[in-house]
Design a protein around this motif. Sequence first.
Motif, PDB file in Angstrom:
ATOM      1  N   GLN A  48      36.484  31.756  36.330  1.00 20.31           N
ATOM      2  CA  GLN A  48      37.301  32.915  35.929  1.00 20.31           C
ATOM      3  C   GLN A  48      36.629  34.220  36.347  1.00 20.31           C
ATOM      4  N   ALA A  49      35.287  34.236  36.275  1.00 22.62           N
ATOM      5  CA  ALA A  49      34.563  35.452  36.678  1.00 22.62           C
ATOM      6  C   ALA A  49      34.786  35.744  38.168  1.00 22.62           C
ATOM      7  N   VAL A  50      34.881  34.695  38.975  1.00 21.13           N
ATOM      8  CA  VAL A  50      35.169  34.890  40.405  1.00 21.13           C
ATOM      9  C   VAL A  50      36.563  35.510  40.565  1.00 21.13           C
ATOM     10  N   LYS A  51      37.518  34.954  39.835  1.00 18.79           N
ATOM     11  CA  LYS A  51      38.878  35.517  39.908  1.00 18.79           C
ATOM     12  C   LYS A  51      38.903  36.976  39.465  1.00 18.79           C
ATOM     13  N   ASP A  52      38.187  37.247  38.370  1.00 24.27           N
ATOM     14  CA  ASP A  52      38.175  38.620  37.845  1.00 24.27           C
ATOM     15  C   ASP A  52      37.565  39.581  38.870  1.00 24.27           C
ATOM     16  N   ALA A  53      36.499  39.127  39.527  1.00 20.41           N
ATOM     17  CA  ALA A  53      35.830  40.010  40.495  1.00 20.41           C
ATOM     18  C   ALA A  53      36.749  40.346  41.670  1.00 20.41           C
ATOM     19  N   LEU A  54      37.645  39.404  41.986  1.00 22.75           N
ATOM     20  CA  LEU A  54      38.525  39.618  43.142  1.00 22.75           C
ATOM     21  C   LEU A  54      39.894  40.175  42.742  1.00 22.75           C
ATOM     22  N   ALA A  55      40.075  40.430  41.443  1.00 23.55           N
ATOM     23  CA  ALA A  55      41.379  40.880  40.950  1.00 23.55           C
ATOM     24  C   ALA A  55      41.921  42.121  41.668  1.00 23.55           C
ATOM     25  N   PRO A  56      41.069  43.082  42.054  1.00 25.18           N
ATOM     26  CA  PRO A  56      41.643  44.261  42.727  1.00 25.18           C
ATOM     27  C   PRO A  56      42.347  43.922  44.041  1.00 25.18           C
ATOM     28  N   TRP A  57      42.055  42.774  44.610  1.00 26.38           N
ATOM     29  CA  TRP A  57      42.651  42.406  45.905  1.00 26.38           C
ATOM     30  C   TRP A  57      43.666  41.266  45.761  1.00 26.38           C
ATOM     31  N   HIS A  58      44.043  40.944  44.512  1.00 27.01           N
ATOM     32  CA  HIS A  58      44.923  39.792  44.254  1.00 27.01           C
ATOM     33  C   HIS A  58      46.229  39.927  45.033  1.00 27.01           C
ATOM     34  N   ALA A  59      46.684  38.811  45.571  1.00 26.91           N
ATOM     35  CA  ALA A  59      47.891  38.828  46.406  1.00 26.91           C
ATOM     36  C   ALA A  59      49.178  38.886  45.583  1.00 26.91           C
ATOM     37  N   GLY A  60      49.085  38.747  44.260  1.00 28.01           N
ATOM     38  CA  GLY A  60      50.295  38.798  43.441  1.00 28.01           C
ATOM     39  C   GLY A  60      50.671  37.426  42.902  1.00 28.01           C
ATOM     40  N   TYR A  61      50.197  36.381  43.541  1.00 30.04           N
ATOM     41  CA  TYR A  61      50.364  35.031  42.999  1.00 30.04           C
ATOM     42  C   TYR A  61      49.188  34.194  43.477  1.00 30.04           C
ATOM     43  N   ASP A  62      49.047  32.999  42.902  1.00 29.17           N
ATOM     44  CA  ASP A  62      47.929  32.123  43.259  1.00 29.17           C
ATOM     45  C   ASP A  62      48.438  30.968  44.122  1.00 29.17           C
ATOM     46  N   TYR A  63      47.493  30.241  44.705  1.00 26.48           N
ATOM     47  CA  TYR A  63      47.884  29.093  45.522  1.00 26.48           C
ATOM     48  C   TYR A  63      48.131  27.887  44.614  1.00 26.48           C
ATOM     49  N   TYR A  64      49.311  27.296  44.742  1.00 27.84           N
ATOM     50  CA  TYR A  64      49.766  26.230  43.842  1.00 27.84           C
ATOM     51  C   TYR A  64      48.704  25.151  43.655  1.00 27.84           C
ATOM     52  N   ASN A  65      48.218  24.574  44.755  1.00 25.40           N
ATOM     53  CA  ASN A  65      47.385  23.373  44.655  1.00 25.40           C
ATOM     54  C   ASN A  65      46.016  23.607  44.037  1.00 25.40           C
ATOM     55  N   PHE A  66      45.484  24.795  44.173  1.00 25.04           N
ATOM     56  CA  PHE A  66      44.135  25.030  43.667  1.00 25.04           C
ATOM     57  C   PHE A  66      44.128  25.765  42.340  1.00 25.04           C
ATOM     58  N   ARG A  67      45.293  26.104  41.831  1.00 23.09           N
ATOM     59  CA  ARG A  67      45.356  26.712  40.501  1.00 23.09           C
ATOM     60  C   ARG A  67      45.152  25.583  39.488  1.00 23.09           C
ATOM     61  N   GLU A  68      43.976  25.481  38.941  1.00 27.25           N
ATOM     62  CA  GLU A  68      43.637  24.342  38.080  1.00 27.25           C
ATOM     63  C   GLU A  68      43.725  24.668  36.605  1.00 27.25           C
ATOM     64  N   THR A  69      44.143  25.883  36.271  1.00 32.05           N
ATOM     65  CA  THR A  69      44.375  26.209  34.868  1.00 32.05           C
ATOM     66  C   THR A  69      45.891  26.265  34.650  1.00 32.05           C
ATOM     67  N   PRO A  70      46.346  25.985  33.418  1.00 33.31           N
ATOM     68  CA  PRO A  70      47.786  25.947  33.179  1.00 33.31           C
ATOM     69  C   PRO A  70      48.466  27.246  33.591  1.00 33.31           C
ATOM     70  N   ALA A  71      49.565  27.131  34.303  1.00 34.78           N
ATOM     71  CA  ALA A  71      50.330  28.307  34.728  1.00 34.78           C
ATOM     72  C   ALA A  71      51.710  27.842  35.138  1.00 34.78           C
ATOM     73  N   ALA A  72      52.708  28.659  34.828  1.00 33.58           N
ATOM     74  CA  ALA A  72      54.058  28.347  35.284  1.00 33.58           C
ATOM     75  C   ALA A  72      54.126  28.468  36.796  1.00 33.58           C
ATOM     76  N   ALA A  73      55.145  27.850  37.385  1.00 36.54           N
ATOM     77  CA  ALA A  73      55.303  27.929  38.833  1.00 36.54           C
ATOM     78  C   ALA A  73      55.495  29.373  39.293  1.00 36.54           C
ATOM     79  N   SER A  74      55.964  30.242  38.396  1.00 37.97           N
ATOM     80  CA  SER A  74      56.150  31.656  38.766  1.00 37.97           C
ATOM     81  C   SER A  74      54.830  32.300  39.179  1.00 37.97           C
ATOM     82  N   ALA A  75      53.707  31.712  38.745  1.00 40.09           N
ATOM     83  CA  ALA A  75      52.387  32.279  39.072  1.00 40.09           C
ATOM     84  C   ALA A  75      51.837  31.732  40.384  1.00 40.09           C
ATOM     85  N   VAL A  76      52.520  30.723  40.964  1.00 42.73           N
ATOM     86  CA  VAL A  76      51.934  30.050  42.127  1.00 42.73           C
ATOM     87  C   VAL A  76      52.889  29.889  43.305  1.00 42.73           C
ATOM     88  N   VAL A  77      54.049  30.506  43.224  1.00 43.69           N
ATOM     89  CA  VAL A  77      54.949  30.562  44.395  1.00 43.69           C
ATOM     90  C   VAL A  77      55.466  31.993  44.490  1.00 43.69           C
TER      91      VAL A  77
END
Length: 463
Positions: A402-431
């Motif tokens: 999570q700390a890695v994600k937080d460090a990169l948050a300023p450059w977040h693309a707006g959603y995550d990659y479906y297959n590597f999102r290993e924490t619970p999240a709706a599909a809205s967060a990964v497509v």
Amino acid sequence: MSTADTIAGRDLAALRAAVAGPVSVPGEAGYDQARQAWNLVVDQRPAVVVEAESAADVTQAVRYARAHGMRIAPQGTGHGAPPLEPLGGAMLLRTTRMRKATIDPASFTARAEAGAQWADVIVPAGEDGLAGLAGSSLGVGVAGYTLGGGLGWLARRYGLAANSVTAAELVTPGGDLVRADAGHDPDLLWAIRGGGGSVGVLTALEMRLYPVGALYAGDLFFPIARTAEVLHAWSAWTATVPDEVTSMTHLLRFPPLPELPGPLRGQAFAVIEAAYLGDAASGADLIAPLRALGPDRDTFAMIPAAALGDLNMDPGQPVATRGDATLVADLPAAAIDALAAVAGPDAGTALASVEVRHLGGALARPAAGGGAQPSLEASHMIFAAGFAPTPDAAAAAAAQAQAVKDALAPWHAGYDYYNFRETPAAASAVVPAASYQRLQKIKASYDPDQVIISAHPVRPDRP
Ligand SMILES: Cc1cc2nc3c(=O)[nH]c(=O)nc-3n(C[C@H](O)[C@H](O)[C@H](O)COP(=O)(O)OP(=O)(O)OC[C@H]3O[C@@H](n4cnc5c(N)ncnc54)[C@H](O)[C@@H]3O)c2cc1C
């Protein structure tokens, strides 16, 4: 009354009579093995596990579950189990016994049953000089990987694996075995290409293969102390390479395990890994700027496509890990420095693996006739994971990922990659957002009661 009694009350004998594969309920010998996911940190406890032998078994299992008001979690290897919601009261419908894969070299296509692992496709395809769009580990399942996009070593040339799917056979939540292709159920075909497995239980996939003989590929190992320097140099280099090159920088901390080779055991590295669809001479020219950095170890050589499965040094056996991932729109120098600070030599982190995968190329161009992930709208995918043999280690790995994600948050693309999102999240967060809206409509048509449990759920769009 125990859960097993509950299922017995739901006519367990009828289910056993209807399917050829094993059926296990809590308390029975075989239940613990049947419910075990590849990632050993996952403790899934469904009401019943059905290990289907065939599409007919899948059909019967789905009909049984519907008739008895149970939800259904389809699963192959269980590599993608970490984000799943709790399975209490549900049927875990495993396809691990359905591993048949056939290659048609004349049409450059493969058909893989839903339980096939990538090795089942890649090895025979290689005998015909062909390759499918496998990921870094050939033990990963074709189905889950492809449903969630599929980011592999040929990705910048040929795109996500999902967009090379030409047909899917699946059992709908209503219990019908259907074939979705360009002419039939095009919505289903669109949804399963990158939108996950929320619209039915897949029984087989057909996909395009590509003419790939040997590739120039390998790893350059640097001491982890050089993390920032290596990341900056690799990042500058990626801006110069053609789509035939797919690469990543991989921060690796190997545990001191006796089964690991001596040079890796207990050591930590910043590794540049790359695969080039081309010959050795032009490949050597391409990686010359990286070699000029003076790696400690250099494994670049011409290798068959099947050997790409070794490049990333993924664990071949089930392990307990906790991790998570993010997509960034851009990876400027400040982002690299932020990443190096939380994952590099001075970070005091236990993260065993931090991958920084270069995207772009074909991944950035919407695939003609593509599915729910027509492209990846991001410049890099970053995945961080640590070993989790104990609850404390699991908590530490999760926090550090999570700390890695937080460090990169300023450059977040707006959603995550479906297959590597290993924490619970709706599909809205990964497509992409537009894809999620269409997925909701398709979910409402095919699975309005949300019978199917998928890695990243889609909520039906109710009028
Ligand atoms: C060591 C390792 C290496 C990896 N490398 C890559 C990589 O290079 N690129 C990449 O993109 N990803 C990679 N991944 C992530 C991987 O793609 C996901 O974990 C994926 O979900 C695994 O698919 P599976 O079928 O093996 O897993 P499973 O856990 O069996 O399936 C994952 C999900 O897919 C769906 N699903 C599976 N089978 C069916 C079915 N028959 N019908 C309907 N839905 C189904 C379900 O929602 C299920 O929860 C890697 C993961 C690991 C652990």
